[in-house]
Design an enzyme around this catalytic site. Sequence first.
Site, mmCIF file in Angstrom:
data_model
loop_
_atom_site.group_PDB
_atom_site.id
_atom_site.type_symbol
_atom_site.label_atom_id
_atom_site.label_comp_id
_atom_site.label_asym_id
_atom_site.label_seq_id
_atom_site.Cartn_x
_atom_site.Cartn_y
_atom_site.Cartn_z
ATOM 1 C CG HIS A 166 70.055 32.924 27.859
ATOM 2 N ND1 HIS A 166 71.157 32.427 28.516
ATOM 3 C CD2 HIS A 166 70.442 33.102 26.574
ATOM 4 C CE1 HIS A 166 72.176 32.331 27.665
ATOM 5 N NE2 HIS A 166 71.762 32.737 26.472
ATOM 6 C CG LEU A 167 63.451 29.769 29.833
ATOM 7 C CD1 LEU A 167 62.821 28.409 30.132
ATOM 8 C CD2 LEU A 167 62.385 30.755 29.384
ATOM 9 N NE ARG A 168 68.758 36.003 32.005
ATOM 10 C CZ ARG A 168 69.810 35.974 31.224
ATOM 11 N NH1 ARG A 168 70.635 34.942 31.212
ATOM 12 N NH2 ARG A 168 70.082 36.984 30.427
ATOM 13 C CE LYS A 197 76.629 28.287 24.727
ATOM 14 N NZ LYS A 197 75.766 29.376 25.154
ATOM 15 C CG ASP A 236 71.556 34.337 22.665
ATOM 16 O OD1 ASP A 236 71.393 33.887 23.814
ATOM 17 O OD2 ASP A 236 72.587 34.938 22.324
ATOM 18 C CG LEU A 268 78.754 39.868 24.450
ATOM 19 C CD1 LEU A 268 79.378 39.640 25.818
ATOM 20 C CD2 LEU A 268 79.800 40.412 23.476
ATOM 21 C CG ASN A 281 73.884 31.878 30.901
ATOM 22 O OD1 ASN A 281 72.755 31.437 30.743
ATOM 23 N ND2 ASN A 281 74.254 33.058 30.426
ATOM 24 C CG HIS A 333 70.355 41.116 30.952
ATOM 25 N ND1 HIS A 333 71.109 40.582 31.966
ATOM 26 C CD2 HIS A 333 70.790 40.525 29.819
ATOM 27 C CE1 HIS A 333 71.970 39.703 31.464
ATOM 28 N NE2 HIS A 333 71.791 39.645 30.168
ATOM 29 C CB ALA A 377 75.901 40.973 26.687
HETATM 30 O O1 DOR Z 1 74.064 38.526 24.810
HETATM 31 C C1 DOR Z 1 74.165 37.497 25.466
HETATM 32 N N1 DOR Z 1 73.442 37.305 26.593
HETATM 33 N N2 DOR Z 1 75.033 36.570 25.084
HETATM 34 C C2 DOR Z 1 75.291 35.489 25.823
HETATM 35 O O2 DOR Z 1 76.090 34.699 25.402
HETATM 36 C C3 DOR Z 1 74.664 35.322 27.150
HETATM 37 C C4 DOR Z 1 73.401 36.040 27.236
HETATM 38 C C5 DOR Z 1 72.873 36.175 28.643
HETATM 39 O O3 DOR Z 1 72.843 35.176 29.365
HETATM 40 O O4 DOR Z 1 72.430 37.269 29.004
HETATM 41 ZN ZN ZN Z 2 72.885 32.692 24.754
#
Ligand code: DOR
Ligand code: ZN
Length: 349
Positions: A18-20, A102, A250, A222, A44, A254, A266
């Site tokens: 996840h790079l945002r 995904k 993963d 998660l 996402n 945050h 998460a």
């Molecule tokens: O812990 C998680 N963070 N699980 C995920 O599936 C999404 C991810 C997030 O985008 O922060």
């Molecule tokens: Zn993920």
Amino acid sequence: MTILQRLTLTRPDDWHLHLRSGSLLRAVLPQTSACFARAIIMPNLQPPVVRTEQAQAYRREILAALPVGHAFQPLMTLYLTETTDPDDVRTGFLEGSVAAVKLYPAGATTHSDAGVHELERVYPVLAVMEEIGMPLLIHGEVVDPAVDIFDREAVFIETRLIPLRARFPALKVVFEHLTTRDGVDYVHACEHHTAASITPHHLAINRNALLAGGIRPHYYCLPVAKRETHRLALLEAATSGDRRFFMGSDSAPHPDHAKLSSCGCAGIFNAPNAIAVTAQLFEQEDALMHLEGFLSRNGADFYGLPRNTGTLTLERLEQAQPVPPALPLEQGCLSVFDPQIPVYWRVAD
Ligand code: DOR
Ligand code: ZN
């Protein structure tokens, strides 16, 4: 600092990242691009990356944020929704703009509201993907509130995944961030078209890290970490040399204030030490001979991509290395995953 051992690997890839976007992207990307040649970029965002055009724009944003001198290839993914257009998926994959799709069950995790409620509604997309050999990356958890959060992966396998695979037997599937022995057993039982990514944190910690002796939001992600027997099954799978398992960090940043809250987000940010922690665990399992497969070969082979030609050198030091410092952000800071074990490995300069 005495260096006891050096290990040169084919340059690794991160098969789940996840790079945002915006300033957070600019803060975290160099941590990955310093060590990895490629990464599967999770879609996402808000709004999610649902069409090829959006994936192309996101890719351009990532490339523009790369530090000078870093060669890094983002492998883009599309976020599957019940209105995803099969033709867009086909074109995006065949022209090389997107590497995978995904699947988030709606409500399963961060920014998954636009995900899938009824799998039947995405069957036309899955049929195209099966036909063109495009991987489906699955967040494998049911979202039924009646199912205990620690059982959600196992229940997903029985009630969703097995029926889905029966319907699309040639569909290539990556079971993302595996967290249970049930998941490992499932992958072992599949003869074809199935692989799984495993995170450094699920290899290193069990649910005690999150809950014993105080609640520790930095260990909340998660799927949530499970009990020790599951961690041991993951470790065994990752270090076995079985080519169906590969590293997907993963890494999910945050800002600390969003995690240290009465309803914390998460996600575990491990980009700065994912490789060092993984090397440490492989050393402990006497499995350093399988580290290169897990970090640098198995994923590329499964995706049908060429292996990287560059290398990365790791060093084993005499003294344990501190957890990398938190990253400063525009607002606050971003703590790095503490694996709760001494880590003697680091990436050489
Ligand atoms: O812990 C998680 N963070 N699980 C995920 O599936 C999404 C991810 C997030 O985008 O922060
Ligand atoms: Zn993920």
